[in-house]
Design a protein around this motif. Structure first.
Motif, PDB file in Angstrom:
ATOM      1  N   CYS A   1     -51.288 -32.172  61.211  1.00 41.97           N
ATOM      2  CA  CYS A   1     -51.236 -31.133  62.237  1.00 41.97           C
ATOM      3  C   CYS A   1     -49.795 -30.982  62.711  1.00 41.97           C
ATOM      4  O   CYS A   1     -49.141 -31.977  63.019  1.00 41.97           O
ATOM      5  N   LYS A   2     -49.325 -29.749  62.762  1.00 44.08           N
ATOM      6  CA  LYS A   2     -47.936 -29.504  63.168  1.00 44.08           C
ATOM      7  C   LYS A   2     -47.843 -28.493  64.303  1.00 44.08           C
ATOM      8  O   LYS A   2     -46.810 -27.849  64.481  1.00 44.08           O
ATOM      9  N   SER A   3     -48.927 -28.394  65.098  1.00 43.02           N
ATOM     10  CA  SER A   3     -48.939 -27.492  66.244  1.00 43.02           C
ATOM     11  C   SER A   3     -49.952 -28.023  67.255  1.00 43.02           C
ATOM     12  O   SER A   3     -51.141 -28.144  66.935  1.00 43.02           O
ATOM     13  N   TYR A   4     -49.477 -28.331  68.469  1.00 44.52           N
ATOM     14  CA  TYR A   4     -50.306 -28.998  69.466  1.00 44.52           C
ATOM     15  C   TYR A   4     -50.311 -28.240  70.787  1.00 44.52           C
ATOM     16  O   TYR A   4     -49.345 -27.557  71.120  1.00 44.52           O
TER      17      TYR A   4
ATOM     18  N   CYS B   1     -50.199 -36.511  62.619  1.00 42.92           N
ATOM     19  CA  CYS B   1     -49.283 -36.365  61.490  1.00 42.92           C
ATOM     20  C   CYS B   1     -48.419 -37.618  61.396  1.00 42.92           C
ATOM     21  O   CYS B   1     -48.062 -38.212  62.413  1.00 42.92           O
TER      22      CYS B   1
ATOM     23  N   SER C   1     -38.109 -38.404  70.294  1.00 45.71           N
ATOM     24  CA  SER C   1     -37.948 -37.161  69.540  1.00 45.71           C
ATOM     25  C   SER C   1     -36.470 -36.869  69.306  1.00 45.71           C
ATOM     26  O   SER C   1     -36.059 -36.521  68.194  1.00 45.71           O
TER      27      SER C   1
ATOM     28  N   TYR D   1     -43.243 -32.024  66.640  1.00 49.02           N
ATOM     29  CA  TYR D   1     -44.011 -30.781  66.709  1.00 49.02           C
ATOM     30  C   TYR D   1     -44.713 -30.555  68.046  1.00 49.02           C
ATOM     31  O   TYR D   1     -45.760 -29.924  68.104  1.00 49.02           O
TER      32      TYR D   1
ATOM     33  N   THR E   1     -34.418 -29.421  66.387  1.00 51.42           N
ATOM     34  CA  THR E   1     -35.836 -29.132  66.627  1.00 51.42           C
ATOM     35  C   THR E   1     -36.610 -30.430  66.853  1.00 51.42           C
ATOM     36  O   THR E   1     -36.168 -31.514  66.456  1.00 51.42           O
ATOM     37  N   ASP E   2     -37.766 -30.312  67.480  1.00 53.08           N
ATOM     38  CA  ASP E   2     -38.613 -31.462  67.783  1.00 53.08           C
ATOM     39  C   ASP E   2     -39.341 -31.923  66.524  1.00 53.08           C
ATOM     40  O   ASP E   2     -40.258 -31.236  66.056  1.00 53.08           O
TER      41      ASP E   2
END
Length: 170
Positions: free
Chosen positions: A13-16, A115, A60, A75, A71-72
């Motif tokens: 999963c790359k969107s929370y 992830c 992070s 995610y 970027t983080d």
């Protein structure tokens, strides 16, 4: 879901969402890692469970610096679990990897997204990384194996068809 369905349903999963994990959910994820098999049952693993947003953001930033990005790399996941292991155990890398795998599966069983994120070794080799381990009461000489991020998925990740080679001798 059956155990087999849980195994086959897991996807990165790359969107929370911003919804935090409950402490009991985090505890179950760590317990899954602790229950992982290890060479000669030495259990050389240690776990850092991070639910505090400020420490999560520090990790992070450290991980992004290794990756050389702004970027983080987590995610936006609200929870980060670092898997570490005692490098004096000959199977430490495998043991830590098995623990992380079980943590990913436990997150899926709880209906959470997760992830595997790399670069834990480099993060915890830094002075700031060692300081975080010390603050948590963990050995500074343990090697980072990987990060497991977890949270409530913004969208359900698609399960990709596995295309690994498989040989059969029957």
């Amino acid at each position: 879901m059956t155990p087999t369905e849980l195994l086959l349903d897991r996807a990165s999963c790359k969107s929370y969402t911003s919804e935090p994990l409950l402490p009991d959910e985090a505890r179950l994820i760590v317990q899954a890692g602790q229950a992982a098999p290890s060479g000669m049952n030495r259990q050389p693993t240690a776990f850092l469970a991070v639910l505090d947003p400020a420490i999560r953001d520090r990790l992070s930033r450290l991980n992004a610096a290794v990756l050389q990005t702004k970027t983080d790399p987590f995610y936006g996941a609200p929870a980060v679990f670092a898997v570490l292991a005692d490098p004096s155990a000959s199977t430490y890398l495998y043991d830590g990897s098995l623990a992380a795998g079980q943590m990913l599966l436990q997150a899926n069983a709880l209906g959470l997204g997760s992830c595997w994120i790399h670069r834990a070794r480099e993060v915890f080799e830094t002075e700031e990384g060692k300081s975080i381990l010390k603050q948590a009461g963990l050995p500074e000489d343990y090697e980072g194996i990987g990060f497991v991020i977890a949270g409530h998925p913004a969208t359900k990740p698609a399960v990709k068809k596995k295309t690994s080679l498989t040989g059969w001798l029957v």
